[in-house]
Design an enzyme around this catalytic site. Structure first.
Site, short mmCIF file in Angstrom:
data_model
loop_
_atom_site.label_atom_id
_atom_site.label_comp_id
_atom_site.label_asym_id
_atom_site.label_seq_id
_atom_site.Cartn_x
_atom_site.Cartn_y
_atom_site.Cartn_z
N ASP A 1 1.46 -0.93 0.05
CA ASP A 1 -0.28 -0.11 0.21
C ASP A 1 0.88 1.02 0.30
O ASP A 1 1.83 0.88 0.73
CB ASP A 1 -1.38 0.11 1.08
CG ASP A 1 -0.35 -0.50 2.46
OD1 ASP A 1 1.31 -0.26 2.44
OD2 ASP A 1 -0.69 0.25 3.51
N GLU B 1 -0.61 -2.10 5.50
CA GLU B 1 0.46 -1.77 6.83
C GLU B 1 0.15 -0.38 7.48
O GLU B 1 1.10 -0.42 7.79
CB GLU B 1 1.64 -2.11 6.20
CG GLU B 1 2.79 -2.27 6.73
CD GLU B 1 3.56 -1.07 7.47
OE1 GLU B 1 3.92 -0.59 8.70
OE2 GLU B 1 3.12 0.17 6.59
#
Length: 399
Positions: free
Chosen positions: A84, A143
Site C-alpha cells: 500500500d 500496512e
C-alpha cells in the site's frame, strides 16, 4: 556450512534487474491507499498467475498469496512484502515515473518491496528443483493503516502452521549496500491517544469567571513528560509525543473555549512499559482535571505491537546474509516506528531486517513519509538476493 547461492543463480538474479525496475516504476506511478489496493493486488495476481509451478490465492480482498512447492521436503516458509501507499502528494518532478494519482504516493518504499518479491517469486518458480519445502510469497495489503492488513491476513488462520516468516524494509536512513540485522525488538509499539478536557468558557477579559481548559491542557502536556523522566527506568525506552492541541476559534481570540482536545502518539518496546504509560497518563489527566474541577474523556488505542525478531531464526538469516555480504552487515538500535509485520512475528518465529537505500548524491536521502522520499534502485538486487537465498537455504540450515 555453505549458504551462498550458486553462481548461476546469482547471475539469474542480476539478469532480472530490468524486471524489478519495471515492476517498481509501474507500481510507483499508480499507488493505492490501504484497504483500497484493488488494481495493485490485481496486477500482482495477474503477474504471478502467469508463472509456472505456483498456486495463487486471495486470502483477503486486496492481498495475494503465492505458493511454490519445492521438489524436496522441508519447512513452510513465508516471504512478506507490503503493497500500500500513503495519502501524500509527491514532490519529485525529477523522476519520470512519479505518482500519477493526486494526493497519493509510495512514500515508504512499499512499491520497492512489492517489486522485489514479485521478481524473487518469478525466479523461485523457475528453480523448484532446488527448493525444499513450501515457499509462500505474502503480498500484504494495508500496512499503513490500523488495524493493519497483517492482522487481517493472520485472522484467516492460513499462517498458523508456518515454520518461519521473513521480511525486510528498504530504508532511507541507511546507506545503500548495508544490511541492518538485530535480534529481539526490531520496531516499537505504536499507540495513539485522544483527550478531551471539558471546562467552562467565557470572556478572555474575565478568566476568573471561567474554568480555562487551555491552561489545564497545557499542564497535562507538561506533566506527561514527567512520566518518561520519573516513572520509567532510565534504561528502558518510551516516548509520549503530544502532536495535537485543538482549542478555540482562531477568529475569536477574545473567547476562552469550553473544551479542548489533545492527541498524540506513544512509542515503547516493552509490553510492561506500554501498560505503565497508559495508566500513568490517565492518572495525570484525572489528577489535573480534578484539581481544577474539570472533566475529561481519555481514549488510549493500541496500535501495532513491537516486531520481535526470533533469536534462532535471526541467527540463520544473519548467517545467510554474512556469507553473501560479509562486509555490509550492521546491527543498529531498534527504531520506534510502527510495523504491522508484528502480527506475523507474534504467531510465527520471524525475522525482519532493513536494507539501506539511501543515496545522497542521487537525492534519495529524504525520510520516509516525506513528499520527496525516494529509493536508490541500486539496493534492489540485495533485496531480491536475500529473498531468494532465504527461500533456498533456510530449511536446510534449520535442521
Amino acid at each position: 556450512m555453505h549458504t551462498a547461492l550458486p553462481s548461476k543463480l546469482i547471475a539469474t538474479i542480476k539478469a532480472h534487474e530490468q524486471t524489478v525496475l519495471d515492476y517498481r516504476r509501474k507500481l510507483h506511478e499508480f499507488p493505492e491507499l490501504s484497504f483500497k489496493e484493488v488494481k495493485t493486488s490485481q496486477f500482482i495476481f495477474d503477474e504471478m498467475s502467469a508463472l509456472n509451478n505456483v498456486e495463487v490465492t486471495r486470502p483477503t480482498k486486496t492481498s495475494v498469496l503465492v505458493k511454490i512447492t519445492g521438489a524436496k521436503p522441508g519447512l513452510k516458509i513465508g516471504l512478506r512484502a507490503d503493497i500500500d501507499a500513503l495519502p501524500i502528494q509527491e514532490d519529485r518532478p525529477d523522476i519520470p515515473f512519479a505518482s500519477t494519482v493526486n494526493g497519493v504516493m509510495h512514500a515508504c518504499g512499499h512499491d520497492g518491496h512489492t517489486a522485489l518479491l514479485l521478481t524473487a517469486t518469478k525466479i523461485l518458480s523457475e528453480h523448484t528443483h532446488q527448493l525444499e519445502g513450501e515457499i509462500y510469497s505474502i503480498f500484504q495489503h494495508a500496512e499503513e493503516s490500523h488495524p493493519g492488513g497483517a492482522k487481517e491476513m493472520v485472522a484467516t488462520g492460513l499462517f498458523d502452521d508456518f515454520d518461519f516468516i521473513y521480511g525486510h524494509h528498504l530504508v532511507s536512513s541507511l546507506d545503500t549496500g548495508f544490511i541492518d540485522i538485530k535480534t529481539g525488538a526490531c520496531s516499537g509499539n505504536s499507540d495513539r491517544y485522544d483527550v478531551t478536557i471539558y471546562g467552562k468558557g467565557g470572556h478572555a477579559a474575565s478568566p476568573h469567571e471561567t474554568n480555562d481548559p487551555v491552561i489545564i491542557g497545557a499542564q497535562i502536556i507538561e506533566k506527561f513528560q514527567t512520566i518518561i523522566s520519573r516513572k520509567l527506568d532510565p534504561l528502558t525506552s518510551g516516548i509520549i509525543s503530544n502532536t495535537v492541541f485543538q482549542a478555540g476559534d482562531p477568529n475569536a481570540k477574545n473567547i476562552i473555549p469550553d473544551q479542548i482536545m489533545l492527541g498524540g502518539s506513544v512509542r515503547t518496546f516493552d509490553a510492561d512499559v506500554r501498560a505503565l504509560i497508559e495508566v500513568e497518563m490517565e492518572r495525570v489527566i484525572r489528577g489535573t482535571c480534578d484539581s481544577y474541577g474539570a472533566t475529561y474523556t481519555f481514549n488510549f488505542r493500541h496500535g501495532y505491537a513491537s516486531v520481535i525478531n526470533n533469536i534462532e531464526t535471526t541467527e540463520i538469516v544473519e548467517k545467510i546474509s554474512r556469507e553473501l555480504y560479509p562486509e555490509q552487515i550492521v546491527s543498529l538500535p531498534p527504531f520506534m516506528g510502527g510495523e504491522d509485520f508484528s502480527a506475523f512475528s507474534a504467531i510465527v518465529p520471524s525475522t525482519y531486517l532493513f536494507i539501506g537505500s539511501r543515496n545522497e548524491e542521487l537525492g534519495f536521502d529524504f525520510p520516509h513519509h516525506h513528499p520527496k522520499f525516494g529509493l536508490d534502485e541500486n539496493s534492489f538486487l540485495t533485496g531480491i538476493t536475500l529473498f531468494v537465498s532465504v527461500a533456498m537455504n533456510y530449511s536446510r540450515l534449520a535442521k
